[in-house]
Design an enzyme around this catalytic site. Structure first.
Site, mmCIF file in Angstrom:
data_model
loop_
_atom_site.group_PDB
_atom_site.id
_atom_site.type_symbol
_atom_site.label_atom_id
_atom_site.label_comp_id
_atom_site.label_asym_id
_atom_site.label_seq_id
_atom_site.Cartn_x
_atom_site.Cartn_y
_atom_site.Cartn_z
ATOM 1 N N HIS A 116 3.420 7.456 5.517
ATOM 2 C CA HIS A 116 4.360 6.467 4.976
ATOM 3 C C HIS A 116 5.582 7.235 4.478
ATOM 4 O O HIS A 116 5.463 8.393 4.079
ATOM 5 C CB HIS A 116 3.648 5.765 3.805
ATOM 6 N N LYS A 219 -2.261 -2.625 -4.774
ATOM 7 C CA LYS A 219 -2.904 -2.710 -3.456
ATOM 8 C C LYS A 219 -4.423 -2.821 -3.593
ATOM 9 O O LYS A 219 -5.144 -2.805 -2.593
ATOM 10 C CB LYS A 219 -2.533 -1.485 -2.615
ATOM 11 N N CYS A 357 7.582 1.190 6.905
ATOM 12 C CA CYS A 357 7.935 2.447 6.207
ATOM 13 C C CYS A 357 7.306 3.653 6.903
ATOM 14 O O CYS A 357 6.909 4.616 6.238
ATOM 15 C CB CYS A 357 7.530 2.421 4.735
HETATM 16 N N1 PMP Z 1 1.502 5.226 1.080
HETATM 17 C C1 PMP Z 1 0.967 4.305 1.879
HETATM 18 C C2 PMP Z 1 0.002 4.724 2.947
HETATM 19 C C3 PMP Z 1 1.301 2.964 1.698
HETATM 20 O O1 PMP Z 1 0.774 2.033 2.497
HETATM 21 C C4 PMP Z 1 2.214 2.607 0.670
HETATM 22 C C5 PMP Z 1 2.636 1.166 0.453
HETATM 23 N N2 PMP Z 1 2.894 0.450 1.619
HETATM 24 C C6 PMP Z 1 2.727 3.614 -0.143
HETATM 25 C C7 PMP Z 1 2.345 4.911 0.090
HETATM 26 C C8 PMP Z 1 3.660 3.316 -1.259
HETATM 27 O O2 PMP Z 1 3.008 2.583 -2.256
HETATM 28 P P1 PMP Z 1 3.836 1.971 -3.477
HETATM 29 O O3 PMP Z 1 4.938 1.166 -2.869
HETATM 30 O O4 PMP Z 1 2.826 1.130 -4.178
HETATM 31 O O5 PMP Z 1 4.324 3.109 -4.288
#
Ligand code: PMP
Length: 402
Positions: A116, A219, A357
């Site tokens: 990500h 999440k 992302c």
């Molecule tokens: N890493 C992964 C694998 C994710 O899926 C996400 C959220 N889509 C994030 C990091 C970032 O998480 P957050 O926006 O809650 O900081």
């Protein structure tokens, strides 16, 4: 379990809400909503500051939740649990402080092709700042990490390996324990991005033996704005503070400041106390339902969902490894994922579309984006049936047979 989630009482465009975007954020059970509301109604005050009853009570709840999290992820000590805003902040905390202290010109940071942006950009920033190089573990055609390449890429120059536990696009569960072993053989620390793992599969940081583990409350059925950085105390002690302010200090004079002990050294300013309370309630909820039933349910939905989507001509699924969580990425041939998403929205079905992302992974997959459905404990097979019907309708609409 569905009844535990008040949001499903809502209708969208006169239709029952079908929510397939839990990888983005899960819906919240009544227990979590009530715990947050009850904190504000009955116990609101700041933590670690007041001598009065309310503040002592808030501090007790706050610290008891830290202990609850320690137990939940099997960390050794509560001081290894640092409250942060979420996975993104946890990774930035490590990247910034570790980079400042340990990364020099010519060093390397190793990440993977399925990360990500949260686990790419902070490391890229460190590399730019310190004159280091970002190295990438490639993804195989079966959409898994290439372990042989990973082993070769961990060298004397590697300062840290940062990988995701579960891919938010593919759902692939990565062998982070094995990768940690490979890295530790060369005395390289490992950070695991657990955003898509916690609340879906059992996470035991002592068993994984990783040095850092990051995850987000929202999440895993908790509220937004709260997350956790686990760090082995040996590492957290070595790292400099991330932000300066109240709480992270022992003594301040204009000449010099001494820093607080772990974990407070990394918790500058007033934390999201209600968020912590909500996270505690989310852990209670997930524990009550049970890790095994959650995983079983998601696996069943995954199998059913993959079969349903595969039966639609023109649908292509990405990532079919056996070791997966409840995430399915797909495209409808010749249709932009956003068009599919908009069509499904009209049917009351919420899915995520786009690059998720993960632009470098999209490039690897050779697409601009995908449609992604991701399951929570509230999803049902009937909802997947409705998705299938809606997708058939979408295909007819966009492919012009209607
Ligand atoms: N890493 C992964 C694998 C994710 O899926 C996400 C959220 N889509 C994030 C990091 C970032 O998480 P957050 O926006 O809650 O900081």
């Amino acid at each position: 379990m569905r009844e535990d989630f008040p949001i499903f009482e809502r209708k969208i465009g006169g239709k029952k809400l079908i929510y397939f975007d839990s990888a983005s954020t899960t819906q919240k059970p009544k227990e979590v909503i009530d715990a947050v509301a009850s904190f504000y109604k009955t116990a609101n005050s700041n933590v670690h500051r007041g001598l009065y009853f309310l503040s002592r009570e808030a501090t007790e709840i706050f610290e008891a939740t830290r202990e609850k999290i320690r137990k939940f992820i099997s960390a050794e000590e509560a001081r290894e649990i640092v409250f942060v805003r979420g996975t993104t902040e946890a990774i930035n905390l490590v990247a910034t402080t570790f980079g400042k202290k340990f990364v020099k010109r010519g060093d390397e940071i190793l990440i993977s092709e399925m990360e990500h942006h949260s686990n790419i950009v902070p490391w890229q920033m460190v590399c730019q700042d310190r004159g280091a190089k970002l190295k990438i573990i490639p993804v195989t055609d079966s959409r898994e990490l290439n372990l042989q390449e990973a082993e070769k890429l961990i060298t004397k120059k590697t300062k840290l390996v940062a990988i995701t536990h579960v891919s938010n696009v593919l759902g692939t569960i990565n062998p982070v324990k094995e990768i940690t072993k490979l890295a530790h053989k060369k005395r390289v620390p490992v950070l695991v991005d657990g955003a898509q793992a916690v609340g879906h599969i059992k996470v035991d940081v002592r068993d994984l033996d990783c040095d850092f583990y990051a995850f987000s409350g929202h999440k895993m059925y908790g509220s937004t704005g709260i997350g956790v950085l686990f760090g082995k105390k040996e590492w957290l002690e070595k790292l400099p503070p991330y932000q300066g302010g109240g709480e992270m200090i022992k003594q301040v004079t204009f000449e010099k400041t001494t820093y607080n002990d772990l974990p407070y050294k990394f918790e500058a300013g007033t934390p999201d106390i209600a968020g912590v309370v909500g996270l505690g309630a989310a852990i209670d909820y997930v524990t009550k339902v049970g890790a095994d039933p959650i995983q079983r349910h998601e696996k069943e939905l995954l199998k059913y969902g993959q079969e349903a989507l595969s039966s639609i001509g023109g649908v292509k699924i990405f990532g079919r490894t056996r070791n997966k969580t409840g995430i399915i990425s797909f495209i409808l041939e010749r249709v932009h994922p956003h068009d599919v998403g908009t069509f499904l929205d009209g049917e009351g079905i919420a899915i995520r579309t786009g690059h998720h992302c993960c632009q470098p992974l999209m490039e690897r997959l050779g697409v601009v984006g995908t449609c992604r459905i991701s399951f929570g404990i509230y999803n049902t097979k009937q909802e997947i049936d409705k998705l299938k019907t809606a997708l058939l309708k979408a295909r007819d609409f966009f492919h012009g047979t209607n």
